[in-house]
Design an enzyme around this catalytic site. Structure first.
Site, short mmCIF file in Angstrom:
data_model
loop_
_atom_site.label_atom_id
_atom_site.label_comp_id
_atom_site.label_asym_id
_atom_site.label_seq_id
_atom_site.Cartn_x
_atom_site.Cartn_y
_atom_site.Cartn_z
CB SER A 90 2.90 -51.29 14.18
OG SER A 90 2.59 -51.26 15.56
CE LYS A 93 5.75 -49.19 16.97
NZ LYS A 93 4.37 -49.70 16.89
CB SER A 153 6.48 -53.60 16.41
OG SER A 153 5.51 -52.72 15.90
#
Length: 415
Positions: A90, A93, A153
């Site tokens: 993640s 991101k 997230s």
């Protein structure tokens, strides 16, 4: 008639001295005019021999790879396996958020604008534990999607935002990879906007730190999102997974990540006041064993970076480091320096061992634009290279009239 003159290197030295009241800079005088033979001027001798620059040893970090960057000086303080390919999970991101803030800046998106939630976005949210719980076929404000991406997230919010910006996920992924190329990244390749495991979806700790640095530098308005501890959407309250937000009041970001292949990852950033001014550090740890471990190892790196180094401002923005002669211009000299402050960090107590040297390629011929690179400003510590930056003109120098240009051309030809 034409006149050709060789380009020669001209060097002056600046010495940083330690005073009881703090640190200041004394610049040794440069020659005001070129020597008759255009000989290269030697580096001036220091009044003492600086001690060796013994760098402090970084702590033991229980991670597959890590890097610690000082954003105030743009120096790397410590790294291990920083160029080893890793799955970014993640941490991906960060690039998704970068393109979102970019779209907000150029007017392609508005914070109160509502974007549709596709079935693909909804289904991506059902994969793994990270989701914002947005509903299929609903419409969600961009501001809420950004909060979902950053605080929770959310994989679903990431895809919805990507489709709103790029038209399709595939189009957005192309934008991500183009932006990576703009940043000069060589190892990073994105396959999706949320960070789920996919063949060829890779980066490195160093390149992830570059994305994070660019996000903070280009869009500082993103930091309030990253420092938010929780976000409630659709009646579901979720905390930010960055545990350091609760433990260290100087930490204001940045992003957690986890997949089975990547392990537990964290990019953390903190800003603390120091004697030399506010100082921001950024750490990347990849492949730790647990959420607790990624927080502990990141905290360890940040604390070491602040305790083991001093921040020294060598020159203010637009402070003249030296003055150089100009030929064929309306002015006979030009001030040289940097348009931005020059800040460095050094091992604690070693500020007096700093040197800065200026080298330029003479002759400098008008016209010269303000901010034009005309040489190099090198900073060394105990004789070892520390930073190297372009030397810039601090003033504009237009061309002289025909007679002035011809006279200088004759003088250059004679020399």
């Amino acid at each position: 008639m034409t006149f050709n003159s060789p380009r020669r290197s001209f060097v002056v030295t600046a010495l940083v001295v330690s005073l009881s009241t703090g640190l200041s800079v004394a610049v040794l005088p440069a020659h005001a005019a070129p020597s008759p033979t255009w000989a290269s001027t030697p580096v001036l001798t220091l009044p003492f021999a600086p001690p060796s620059a013994a760098l402090p040893q970084p702590p033991e970090v229980a991670a597959r790879a890590y890097i610690l960057q000082d954003l105030s000086s743009q120096q790397t303080l410590a790294a291990r396996n920083a160029d080893q390919p890793v799955e970014p999970a993640s941490l991906t991101k960060l690039m998704t958020a970068y393109l979102a803030f970019q779209a907000l800046q150029n007017g392609r998106l508005q914070l109160n604008q509502e974007l549709p939630v596709s079935e693909r976005a909804w289904r991506t949210g059902m994969t793994g534990a990270s989701r914002t719980f947005i509903k299929v076929n609903s419409r969600v404000k961009v501001d809420d999607l950004i909060k979902g991406v950053i605080i929770q997230s959310g994989n679903d919010a990431s895809v919805a935002l990507a489709e709103g910006i790029g038209g399709t996920v595939e189009g957005f992924v192309e934008m991500m990879n183009r932006q990576a190329q703009v940043f000069g990244l060589k190892a990073t390749a994105f396959k999706n906007p949320e960070g789920l495991t996919a063949p060829g979806h890779i980066s490195t700790a160093r390149e992830l730190s570059i994305i994070a640095m660019r996000l903070i530098t280009d869009y500082p308005q993103s930091l309030p999102y990253y420092s938010t501890k929780e976000f409630t959407y659709n009646g579901i309250r979720q905390p930010n997974r960055n545990l350091l937000l609760w433990r260290d009041p100087t930490v204001d970001g940045l992003k957690t990540g986890y997949t089975d292949a990547a392990g537990y990852c964290l990019i953390a950033t903190a800003q603390r006041p120091t004697a030399g001014g506010n100082r921001r550090l950024l750490s990347v740890v990849v492949g730790t064993a647990s959420p607790e471990a990624r927080a502990n190892e990141s905290q360890k790196l940040l604390n070491w970076g602040y305790s083991g180094f001093d921040m020294v401002k060598l020159f203010d923005a637009s402070q003249a480091v030296s003055t150089a002669p100009v030929w064929k211009g309306q002015a006979s000299t030009v001030r040289l320096g940097r348009l931005t402050p020059l800040v460095v960090v050094v091992p604690r107590g070693q500020g007096a061992s700093l040197q800065s040297t200026v080298s330029r390629n003479d002759p400098l011929l008008a016209p010269l634009n303000k901010g034009q690179s005309v040489g190099t400003l090198k900073v060394t510590l105990g004789g070892q290279p520390l930073r190297e930056l372009p030397l810039q003109t601090l003033d504009e120098v237009p061309s002289a009239g025909w007679l002035g240009r011809m006279w200088d051309a004759i003088r250059l030809g004679i020399k």
